[in-house]
Design a protein around this motif. Structure first.
Motif, PDB file in Angstrom:
ATOM      1  N   LEU A 195       0.822  -1.233  -0.047  1.00  0.00           N
ATOM      2  CA  LEU A 195       0.088  -0.131   0.023  1.00  0.00           C
ATOM      3  C   LEU A 195       0.737   1.407  -0.064  1.00  0.00           C
ATOM      4  N   ARG A 196       2.055   1.139   0.760  1.00  0.00           N
ATOM      5  CA  ARG A 196       2.744   2.226   0.751  1.00  0.00           C
ATOM      6  C   ARG A 196       3.687   2.594  -0.612  1.00  0.00           C
ATOM      7  N   LEU A 197       3.853   1.586  -1.269  1.00  0.00           N
ATOM      8  CA  LEU A 197       4.525   1.613  -2.688  1.00  0.00           C
ATOM      9  C   LEU A 197       3.548   2.178  -3.532  1.00  0.00           C
ATOM     10  N   GLY A 208      16.900  -0.361   5.976  1.00  0.00           N
ATOM     11  CA  GLY A 208      16.187   0.633   6.300  1.00  0.00           C
ATOM     12  C   GLY A 208      16.121   2.094   5.636  1.00  0.00           C
ATOM     13  N   LYS A 209      16.745   1.991   4.678  1.00  0.00           N
ATOM     14  CA  LYS A 209      16.730   3.300   3.771  1.00  0.00           C
ATOM     15  C   LYS A 209      15.550   3.297   2.896  1.00  0.00           C
ATOM     16  N   THR A 210      14.999   4.384   2.338  1.00  0.00           N
ATOM     17  CA  THR A 210      13.924   4.683   1.476  1.00  0.00           C
ATOM     18  C   THR A 210      14.528   4.207   0.022  1.00  0.00           C
ATOM     19  N   VAL A 211      13.599   3.430  -0.362  1.00  0.00           N
ATOM     20  CA  VAL A 211      13.763   2.931  -2.070  1.00  0.00           C
ATOM     21  C   VAL A 211      12.827   3.570  -2.788  1.00  0.00           C
ATOM     22  N   ARG A 212      12.950   4.251  -3.921  1.00  0.00           N
ATOM     23  CA  ARG A 212      11.818   4.883  -4.758  1.00  0.00           C
ATOM     24  C   ARG A 212      11.748   3.855  -5.932  1.00  0.00           C
ATOM     25  N   LEU A 213      10.524   3.473  -6.088  1.00  0.00           N
ATOM     26  CA  LEU A 213      10.332   2.448  -7.218  1.00  0.00           C
ATOM     27  C   LEU A 213       8.873   3.014  -7.724  1.00  0.00           C
ATOM     28  N   GLN A 214       9.200   2.876  -9.207  1.00  0.00           N
ATOM     29  CA  GLN A 214       7.512   3.221 -10.093  1.00  0.00           C
ATOM     30  C   GLN A 214       7.253   1.847 -10.664  1.00  0.00           C
ATOM     31  N   ALA A 215       6.125   1.180 -10.211  1.00  0.00           N
ATOM     32  CA  ALA A 215       5.739  -0.164 -10.365  1.00  0.00           C
ATOM     33  C   ALA A 215       4.538   0.015 -11.106  1.00  0.00           C
ATOM     34  N   ASP A 216       4.353  -0.695 -12.084  1.00  0.00           N
ATOM     35  CA  ASP A 216       2.741  -0.929 -12.808  1.00  0.00           C
ATOM     36  C   ASP A 216       2.301  -2.204 -12.484  1.00  0.00           C
ATOM     37  N   SER A 217       2.970  -3.127 -11.531  1.00  0.00           N
ATOM     38  CA  SER A 217       2.528  -4.574 -11.388  1.00  0.00           C
ATOM     39  C   SER A 217       2.915  -4.750 -10.157  1.00  0.00           C
ATOM     40  N   ILE A 218       2.408  -5.505  -9.126  1.00  0.00           N
ATOM     41  CA  ILE A 218       3.022  -6.130  -7.923  1.00  0.00           C
ATOM     42  C   ILE A 218       2.947  -7.690  -8.075  1.00  0.00           C
ATOM     43  N   CYS A 219       4.034  -8.352  -8.043  1.00  0.00           N
ATOM     44  CA  CYS A 219       4.040  -9.671  -7.892  1.00  0.00           C
ATOM     45  C   CYS A 219       3.866 -10.506  -6.466  1.00  0.00           C
TER      46      CYS A 219
END
Length: 254
Positions: A195-197, A208-219
């Motif tokens: 949900l956060r993504l 513990g670091k923040t990763v930025r991801l642009q995703a169209d689908s969740i597996c």
């Protein structure tokens, strides 16, 4: 958001996952093509069930590695890899037609998926194979990796994928399955993470670091213990938050 799972991977008496249960949860099904897993009768049944439920179908192509479940690195020649991918897509297209559905995208499996994320030669071979079969197919690849740009440069539509139950490094790469903590098992934590993504485009890395991801689908993996319960919780959490769920490939075809 699209939810996808790897299905059609049972082989004869060896059962892998619960396809029927997962098809009630996901919007896209990555269906094995017989190289890393899957027998024709089982694949056909999965495709028929997907067609009945309106779940979008993709070709889950892999290395010819049944014993290693497609998770061992291989170095085929370009001629071999191109032909192998064409062969697998074609096989699934035939079975899909018989099941009353259509192959709309390609998601490489296992070691092939991880290799082409950064290996230009093998990536180009997979792209070449897809273009040779059907240039309208979408290529699904790991979010934030070069394969997506390479495919787009050659005219393929792409879909960026994030993994619900896998840990990430701070640079956006997946933590190896050989490392502790690589696979996540708490359905509630995974659902909140997804949900956060969707809402912020970020995840927390394994350190513990923040990763930025642009995703169209969740597996949501279908072959791990508790996979169905986890997938159900991810779907439920997104629906509760008002996130529309739809197959990315179907949305692009309209």
């Amino acid at each position: 958001m699209d939810l996808n799972s790897d299905l059609g991977e049972s082989y004869g008496a060896w059962r892998m996952g619960d396809d029927a249960a997962m098809l009630a949860v996901v919007t896209s099904a990555n269906v094995a093509c017989g190289f890393h897993a899957g027998d024709p009768a089982g694949i056909l049944k999965t495709l028929r069930d997907a067609a009945k439920l309106g779940v979008s179908v993709g070709a889950h192509v892999g290395y010819p590695d049944m014993v290693g479940f497609g998770r061992r690195n291989m170095d085929p020649s370009s001629a071999e890899l191109v032909a192998d991918v064409i062969y697998q897509i074609g096989a699934l297209q035939g079975l899909a037609a018989a099941a009353g559905t259509t192959v709309r995208y390609v998601k490489p499996h296992g070691a092939l998926y991880n290799t082409i994320a950064h290996d230009r030669r093998q990536a180009d071979d997979v792209i070449t194979a897809i273009l040779a079969v059907d240039p309208s197919l979408v290529l699904m690849g790991l979010a934030g990796t070069p394969i997506l740009q390479w495919a787009q440069e050659r005219g393929l539509a792409t879909a960026a994928e994030a993994f619900a139950d896998r840990a990430y490094h701070a640079d956006g790469t997946l933590v190896s399955r050989r490392e502790k903590g690589a696979v996540l098992h708490d359905p509630e934590a995974v659902a909140q993470r997804m949900l956060r993504l969707v809402e912020t485009g970020t995840l927390e890395s394994i350190d513990g670091k923040t990763v930025r991801l642009q995703a169209d689908s969740i597996c949501v993996h279908g072959d791990s213990p508790g996979a169905v319960a986890m997938a159900q919780r991810v779907r439920q959490r997104l629906v509760e938050a008002g996130v529309p769920l739809a197959a990315f490939a179907l949305a692009r075809s309209h």
